[in-house]
Design a protein around this motif. Structure first.
Motif, PDB file in Angstrom:
ATOM      1  N   GLY A 271       0.792  -1.228   0.000  1.00  0.00           N
ATOM      2  CA  GLY A 271       0.000   0.000   0.000  1.00  0.00           C
ATOM      3  C   GLY A 271       0.820   1.272   0.000  1.00  0.00           C
ATOM      4  N   VAL A 272       2.052   1.227  -0.505  1.00  0.00           N
ATOM      5  CA  VAL A 272       2.880   2.433  -0.507  1.00  0.00           C
ATOM      6  C   VAL A 272       3.156   2.935  -1.928  1.00  0.00           C
ATOM      7  CG1 VAL A 272       4.000   2.016   1.681  1.00  0.00           C
ATOM      8  CG2 VAL A 272       4.972   1.039  -0.388  1.00  0.00           C
ATOM      9  N   GLY A 273       2.504   2.303  -2.933  1.00  0.00           N
ATOM     10  CA  GLY A 273       2.806   2.642  -4.319  1.00  0.00           C
ATOM     11  C   GLY A 273       2.641   4.109  -4.639  1.00  0.00           C
ATOM     12  N   GLU A 274       1.553   4.707  -4.115  1.00  0.00           N
ATOM     13  CA  GLU A 274       1.236   6.092  -4.426  1.00  0.00           C
ATOM     14  C   GLU A 274       2.354   7.049  -4.009  1.00  0.00           C
ATOM     15  OE1 GLU A 274      -0.988   7.967  -6.697  1.00  0.00           O
ATOM     16  OE2 GLU A 274      -1.750   6.012  -6.077  1.00  0.00           O
ATOM     17  N   PHE A 275       3.033   6.737  -2.909  1.00  0.00           N
ATOM     18  CA  PHE A 275       4.060   7.657  -2.393  1.00  0.00           C
ATOM     19  C   PHE A 275       5.445   7.332  -2.921  1.00  0.00           C
ATOM     20  CE2 PHE A 275       0.877   6.597   0.770  1.00  0.00           C
ATOM     21  CZ  PHE A 275       0.242   7.815   0.877  1.00  0.00           C
ATOM     22  N   LEU A 276       5.681   6.065  -3.195  1.00  0.00           N
ATOM     23  CA  LEU A 276       7.067   5.670  -3.453  1.00  0.00           C
ATOM     24  C   LEU A 276       7.370   5.326  -4.905  1.00  0.00           C
ATOM     25  CD1 LEU A 276       8.053   3.565  -0.334  1.00  0.00           C
ATOM     26  CD2 LEU A 276       8.774   5.837  -0.960  1.00  0.00           C
ATOM     27  N   TYR A 277       6.343   5.394  -5.793  1.00  0.00           N
ATOM     28  CA  TYR A 277       6.637   4.868  -7.123  1.00  0.00           C
ATOM     29  C   TYR A 277       7.726   5.642  -7.849  1.00  0.00           C
ATOM     30  CZ  TYR A 277       3.828   8.395  -9.614  1.00  0.00           C
ATOM     31  OH  TYR A 277       3.355   9.558 -10.141  1.00  0.00           O
ATOM     32  N   ILE A 278       7.785   6.977  -7.649  1.00  0.00           N
ATOM     33  CA  ILE A 278       8.794   7.747  -8.393  1.00  0.00           C
ATOM     34  C   ILE A 278      10.219   7.335  -8.008  1.00  0.00           C
ATOM     35  CG2 ILE A 278       9.621  10.053  -8.958  1.00  0.00           C
ATOM     36  CD1 ILE A 278       6.798  11.069  -8.503  1.00  0.00           C
ATOM     37  N   PRO A 279      10.580   7.426  -6.700  1.00  0.00           N
ATOM     38  CA  PRO A 279      11.948   7.015  -6.361  1.00  0.00           C
ATOM     39  C   PRO A 279      12.244   5.553  -6.686  1.00  0.00           C
ATOM     40  CG  PRO A 279      10.774   7.799  -4.406  1.00  0.00           C
ATOM     41  CD  PRO A 279       9.876   7.991  -5.553  1.00  0.00           C
ATOM     42  N   VAL A 280      11.285   4.661  -6.472  1.00  0.00           N
ATOM     43  CA  VAL A 280      11.550   3.240  -6.713  1.00  0.00           C
ATOM     44  C   VAL A 280      11.816   2.979  -8.194  1.00  0.00           C
ATOM     45  CG1 VAL A 280      10.520   0.940  -6.707  1.00  0.00           C
ATOM     46  CG2 VAL A 280      10.341   2.382  -4.695  1.00  0.00           C
ATOM     47  N   PHE A 281      10.956   3.508  -9.064  1.00  0.00           N
ATOM     48  CA  PHE A 281      11.150   3.254 -10.495  1.00  0.00           C
ATOM     49  C   PHE A 281      12.466   3.835 -10.996  1.00  0.00           C
ATOM     50  CE2 PHE A 281       6.386   2.766 -11.708  1.00  0.00           C
ATOM     51  CZ  PHE A 281       6.337   1.649 -10.911  1.00  0.00           C
ATOM     52  N   ILE A 282      12.770   5.059 -10.567  1.00  0.00           N
ATOM     53  CA  ILE A 282      13.979   5.683 -11.111  1.00  0.00           C
ATOM     54  C   ILE A 282      15.227   4.959 -10.606  1.00  0.00           C
ATOM     55  CG2 ILE A 282      14.143   7.521  -9.367  1.00  0.00           C
ATOM     56  CD1 ILE A 282      14.953   8.024 -13.010  1.00  0.00           C
ATOM     57  N   LEU A 283      15.174   4.490  -9.359  1.00  0.00           N
ATOM     58  CA  LEU A 283      16.328   3.735  -8.855  1.00  0.00           C
ATOM     59  C   LEU A 283      16.477   2.403  -9.574  1.00  0.00           C
ATOM     60  CD1 LEU A 283      16.603   4.268  -5.030  1.00  0.00           C
ATOM     61  CD2 LEU A 283      18.042   5.096  -6.863  1.00  0.00           C
ATOM     62  N   ILE A 284      15.341   1.739  -9.842  1.00  0.00           N
ATOM     63  CA  ILE A 284      15.393   0.479 -10.595  1.00  0.00           C
ATOM     64  C   ILE A 284      16.061   0.715 -11.941  1.00  0.00           C
ATOM     65  CG2 ILE A 284      13.984  -1.167 -11.888  1.00  0.00           C
ATOM     66  CD1 ILE A 284      12.010  -1.160  -9.612  1.00  0.00           C
ATOM     67  N   ILE A 285      15.627   1.778 -12.627  1.00  0.00           N
ATOM     68  CA  ILE A 285      16.178   2.049 -13.956  1.00  0.00           C
ATOM     69  C   ILE A 285      17.670   2.356 -13.872  1.00  0.00           C
ATOM     70  CG2 ILE A 285      16.112   3.638 -15.898  1.00  0.00           C
ATOM     71  CD1 ILE A 285      13.089   3.879 -15.372  1.00  0.00           C
ATOM     72  N   ALA A 286      18.030   3.227 -12.905  1.00  0.00           N
ATOM     73  CA  ALA A 286      19.438   3.627 -12.802  1.00  0.00           C
ATOM     74  C   ALA A 286      20.333   2.428 -12.510  1.00  0.00           C
ATOM     75  CB  ALA A 286      19.604   4.697 -11.732  1.00  0.00           C
ATOM     76  N   SER A 287      19.907   1.579 -11.559  1.00  0.00           N
ATOM     77  CA  SER A 287      20.782   0.452 -11.225  1.00  0.00           C
ATOM     78  C   SER A 287      20.796  -0.579 -12.341  1.00  0.00           C
ATOM     79  CB  SER A 287      20.365  -0.185  -9.901  1.00  0.00           C
ATOM     80  OG  SER A 287      18.979  -0.228  -9.799  1.00  0.00           O
TER      81      SER A 287
END
Lengths: 206, 206
Positions: free
Chosen positions: B71-87
């Motif tokens: 239930g944290v997708g709404e708050f965390l999707y931006i940092p999580v996706f960008i970190l996934i892409i960067a790594s």
């Protein structure tokens, strides 16, 4: 002396190193959402907020950031502020959020923000970083407003701001819809750049 | 709607009707920056296809199995996706360098650029998180559908990049008004191409 440097940093972002017209970074968002003046205002404010806040934070903690992992740290700082903007717009201005859509999360990868963090805020004092962020944000917003103004006025024959029509071209004018559609963005921007080139060439001649 | 037809619509919509470069203005920086030669455009297009597919897969898994259940997708999707892409980009770069030096020479220089390519984050966000997709298709993407969408986006990116590079190679020998040299004429061409792509609008009811 302090005052003049603050003013200089501000002016630099606004005119000499205007992110869109001179450095040509962060083009995508400016072309996509400049079909309405109102979009330009919201996008400009959002980007300026992210830019100023991330510049301040990065300048404040720059001594403790290890050099090797600075980029991920910048991205985390930027992403947190983008999340704030994302949720705030969604809560208070749902229609605007619908129109701006994916462009709000995309501020994270907007080259302007990361370029200023890496190229400027990482080596500057908090005060200068604040001025730089404000100047760059203002430069970006200004170009966005000019584009929005031209495209909305020519494309729909009137300007609508917060549901109030503020300017209207007389009826015989038949608005060519191409200006609010996609090719119009490219055309308007190309003409603006050509004008700027011409102005610069004139100045060199003199 | 039968399954295969739905896949076809998603693919076609991403590839042509909502072409990421010309209709949506996402990832314009490489369009203007990289597309001066056909060869580099092909390299860039291949790298984008590769990274985009991996990024969407990883983001989809993260969203559906980690962010959404917690239930944290709404708050965390931006940092999580960008970190996934960067790594992911970093990892891919190291992996290719080790396993296939020729491939690294072909794709290597574009990989770091792709981290800040808005197209990757845009494709991941749109196909994974509900509420951003502009296609006229009911949203509930399974992993294969998200992948089809992403591949369509990436191929659309490559297609336009290569067309654009071909035209620009010809341009080098043509007479262009002084003020329009360089970037402005590129934008005019983009406007014309975009006009052509607008012909696909409303195809098959999308």
């Amino acid at each position: 002396m302090e005052e003049t440097t603050f003013w200089y940093e501000f002016k630099k972002g606004f005119i000499i190193e205007n992110p869109l017209m001179v450095l040509m970074v962060g083009l995508c968002s400016s072309l996509a959402i400049s079909n309405r003046l109102e979009n330009g205002i919201f996008m400009g404010i959002s980007l300026t907020f992210v830019l100023v806040m991330s510049n301040i934070i990065i300048a404040a903690i720059r001594r403790w950031i290890p050099d090797q992992i600075r980029i991920p740290i910048f991205i985390i700082v930027i992403a947190s502020f983008v999340t704030i903007v994302d949720l705030a717009l969604k809560a208070y201005f749902p229609p605007v959020y619908d129109r701006l859509g994916v462009w709000i999360p995309l501020i994270v990868v907007n080259c302007i923000v990361l370029a200023r963090a890496e190229g400027y805020a990482y080596k500057a004092t908090v005060k200068n970083a604040l001025a730089d962020g404000l100047g760059m944000g203002a430069g970006y917003t200004c170009v966005l407003l000019i584009m929005g103004f031209i495209r909305e006025l020519l494309g729909t024959g009137k300007l609508v701001l917060f549901d109030v029509t503020i300017l209207k071209i007389a009826p015989p004018y038949n608005p060519p819809a191409i200006f609010i559609l996609f090719p119009g963005a490219f055309l308007t921007f190309a003409c603006l750049m050509a004008l700027l080139n011409r102005y610069k060439a004139r100045k060199v001649e003199q | 709607m039968n399954e295969a037809y739905r896949y076809f619509l998603i693919f076609l919509g991403a590839l042509l009707i909502y072409n990421i470069l010309l209709i949506r203005f996402i990832a314009l920086c490489p369009l203007i920056g990289v597309s001066t030669q056909v060869e580099t455009s092909i390299g860039m297009a291949m790298s984008v296809l590769f990274v985009m597919t991996m990024a969407t897969t990883a983001s989809w898994v993260a969203w559906n199995y980690i962010l959404e259940p917690l239930g944290v997708g709404e708050f965390l999707y931006i940092p999580v996706f960008i970190l996934i892409i960067a790594s992911l980009v970093q990892f891919t770069e190291m992996f290719i360098k080790k396993v296939s030096p020729p491939l690294y020479r072909a794709m290597g220089i574009y990989l770091p650029l792709i981290t800040t390519n808005c197209a990757v984050l845009a494709a991941a966000t749109e196909s994974v998180k509900p509420g951003f997709l502009k296609l006229n298709i009911p949203y509930n993407f399974s992993l294969p559908e998200a992948l089809i969408y992403t591949i369509g986006v990436a191929l659309g990116f490559g297609l336009v990049l290569i067309i654009f590079a071909c035209i620009r190679e010809r341009l080098e020998t043509s007479p262009i008004p002084h003020s329009f040299k360089g970037a402005p004429i590129a934008f005019i061409i983009a406007a014309l191409l975009s006009l052509a792509f607008m012909g696909f609008a409303n195809l098959l009811g999308l």
